[in-house]
Scaffold this active site. Structure first.
Site, PDB file in Angstrom:
ATOM      1  N   SER A   1      -1.704   6.082 -14.606  1.00  0.00           N
ATOM      2  CA  SER A   1      -2.699   5.919 -15.690  1.00  0.00           C
ATOM      3  C   SER A   1      -3.106   4.476 -15.966  1.00  0.00           C
ATOM      4  O   SER A   1      -3.897   4.234 -16.873  1.00  0.00           O
ATOM      5  CB  SER A   1      -2.218   6.583 -16.995  1.00  0.00           C
ATOM      6  OG  SER A   1      -2.202   7.980 -16.869  1.00  0.00           O
TER       7      SER A   1
ATOM      8  N   ASN B   1      -5.805  13.725 -10.575  1.00  0.00           N
ATOM      9  CA  ASN B   1      -6.552  14.246 -11.721  1.00  0.00           C
ATOM     10  C   ASN B   1      -6.229  15.736 -11.869  1.00  0.00           C
ATOM     11  O   ASN B   1      -5.586  16.323 -11.002  1.00  0.00           O
ATOM     12  CB  ASN B   1      -8.055  13.988 -11.567  1.00  0.00           C
ATOM     13  CG  ASN B   1      -8.629  14.626 -10.319  1.00  0.00           C
ATOM     14  OD1 ASN B   1      -8.436  15.810 -10.059  1.00  0.00           O
ATOM     15  ND2 ASN B   1      -9.335  13.831  -9.522  1.00  0.00           N
TER      16      ASN B   1
ATOM     17  N   GLY C   1      -4.850   2.466 -14.092  1.00  0.00           N
ATOM     18  CA  GLY C   1      -6.108   2.085 -13.462  1.00  0.00           C
ATOM     19  C   GLY C   1      -7.285   2.568 -14.290  1.00  0.00           C
ATOM     20  O   GLY C   1      -7.448   2.197 -15.454  1.00  0.00           O
TER      21      GLY C   1
ATOM     22  N   ASP D   1       0.863  -1.169   0.000  1.00  0.00           N
ATOM     23  CA  ASP D   1       0.000   0.000   0.000  1.00  0.00           C
ATOM     24  C   ASP D   1       0.904   1.224   0.000  1.00  0.00           C
ATOM     25  O   ASP D   1       1.624   1.469   0.976  1.00  0.00           O
ATOM     26  CB  ASP D   1      -0.891  -0.039   1.241  1.00  0.00           C
ATOM     27  CG  ASP D   1      -1.809   1.156   1.385  1.00  0.00           C
ATOM     28  OD1 ASP D   1      -1.603   2.180   0.698  1.00  0.00           O
ATOM     29  OD2 ASP D   1      -2.733   1.078   2.217  1.00  0.00           O
ATOM     30  N   ILE D   2       0.893   1.999  -1.073  1.00  0.00           N
ATOM     31  CA  ILE D   2       1.795   3.144  -1.208  1.00  0.00           C
ATOM     32  C   ILE D   2       1.620   4.149  -0.077  1.00  0.00           C
ATOM     33  O   ILE D   2       2.565   4.843   0.294  1.00  0.00           O
ATOM     34  CB  ILE D   2       1.637   3.808  -2.594  1.00  0.00           C
ATOM     35  CG1 ILE D   2       2.851   4.696  -2.920  1.00  0.00           C
ATOM     36  CG2 ILE D   2       0.320   4.576  -2.702  1.00  0.00           C
ATOM     37  CD1 ILE D   2       2.917   5.134  -4.368  1.00  0.00           C
TER      38      ILE D   2
ATOM     39  N   GLY E   1      -9.118   5.540  -6.787  1.00  0.00           N
ATOM     40  CA  GLY E   1      -7.866   4.811  -6.938  1.00  0.00           C
ATOM     41  C   GLY E   1      -6.773   5.297  -5.998  1.00  0.00           C
ATOM     42  O   GLY E   1      -7.018   5.581  -4.825  1.00  0.00           O
ATOM     43  N   VAL E   2      -5.556   5.401  -6.522  1.00  0.00           N
ATOM     44  CA  VAL E   2      -4.403   5.837  -5.741  1.00  0.00           C
ATOM     45  C   VAL E   2      -4.656   7.223  -5.151  1.00  0.00           C
ATOM     46  O   VAL E   2      -4.365   7.480  -3.976  1.00  0.00           O
ATOM     47  CB  VAL E   2      -3.119   5.852  -6.619  1.00  0.00           C
ATOM     48  CG1 VAL E   2      -1.961   6.506  -5.897  1.00  0.00           C
ATOM     49  CG2 VAL E   2      -2.747   4.445  -7.048  1.00  0.00           C
ATOM     50  N   ASP E   3      -5.204   8.112  -5.950  1.00  0.00           N
ATOM     51  CA  ASP E   3      -5.472   9.483  -5.511  1.00  0.00           C
ATOM     52  C   ASP E   3      -6.381   9.495  -4.284  1.00  0.00           C
ATOM     53  O   ASP E   3      -6.082  10.152  -3.278  1.00  0.00           O
ATOM     54  CB  ASP E   3      -6.097  10.258  -6.674  1.00  0.00           C
ATOM     55  CG  ASP E   3      -6.164  11.757  -6.459  1.00  0.00           C
ATOM     56  OD1 ASP E   3      -5.394  12.297  -5.641  1.00  0.00           O
ATOM     57  OD2 ASP E   3      -6.984  12.403  -7.141  1.00  0.00           O
TER      58      ASP E   3
END
Length: 174
Positions: free
Chosen positions: A123, A23, A125, A9-10, A31-33
């Site tokens: 990009s 974005n 995902g 998990d980042i 997602g990650v964001d």
């Protein structure tokens, strides 16, 4: 620059900076964001609004503090949506080059002698970039871009992405 591949998990990585696949609005997302904003807390959103009132253009990068994260900084990049042909691949490459440039500026500003950055597959995902090409862009761009970053941690989300990154780094002989 040393490369390390992890499946993790980042948001939990104890590194100098993590890269956020953001974005253009820079106001959180999925997602990650979304995971990074949730883990960092509301202060990250507030700093994004303050530092990036108009957001960021696709391919660009900027930084914020890590707030509730283990990482001291978040380097935000805006990846491109896959166009069906890869004709906008240069924008994906620029995400990695610009992330390294932002890291280099932090290294210089704070007179750091080592610096570790964790990268997700930008990009790959919801933006639909084919995983194999996203891996190729990430690894080839990071290894061909001059930088003072000492270590890049490539974070594979899920078994397939992780193994693809392991294979790509192995092909480099690193």
């Amino acid at each position: 620059m040393q490369l390390e591949v992890v499946q993790d998990d980042i948001t939990r990585l104890d590194v100098d900076a993590i890269v956020n696949a953001a974005n253009t609005r820079m106001r959180g997302g999925g997602g990650v964001d979304g995971a990074i904003h949730a883990a960092a807390g509301r202060a990250l959103l507030e700093e994004c609004v303050e530092r990036f009132p108009s957001g960021l253009e696709t391919g660009q990068a900027g930084w914020t503090h890590g707030h509730g994260l283990a990482a001291r900084w978040v380097i935000h990049v805006v990846g491109p949506v896959y166009d069906g042909s890869g004709g906008n691949r240069h924008l994906l490459q620029s995400c990695y080059r610009n992330a390294l440039a932002v890291a280099d500026s932090l290294i210089e500003e704070h007179a750091l002698t080592s610096f570790t950055v964790a990268f997700p597959l930008v990009s790959a995902g919801i933006y639909g970039w084919p995983r194999e090409d996203a891996i190729d862009v990430q690894v080839s761009t990071l290894t061909s871009t001059p930088t003072r970053v000492t270590k890049a941690v490539l974070v594979g989300f899920g078994d397939v992405a992780y193994q693809g990154l392991v294979d790509a780094v192995a092909r480099l002989g690193r």
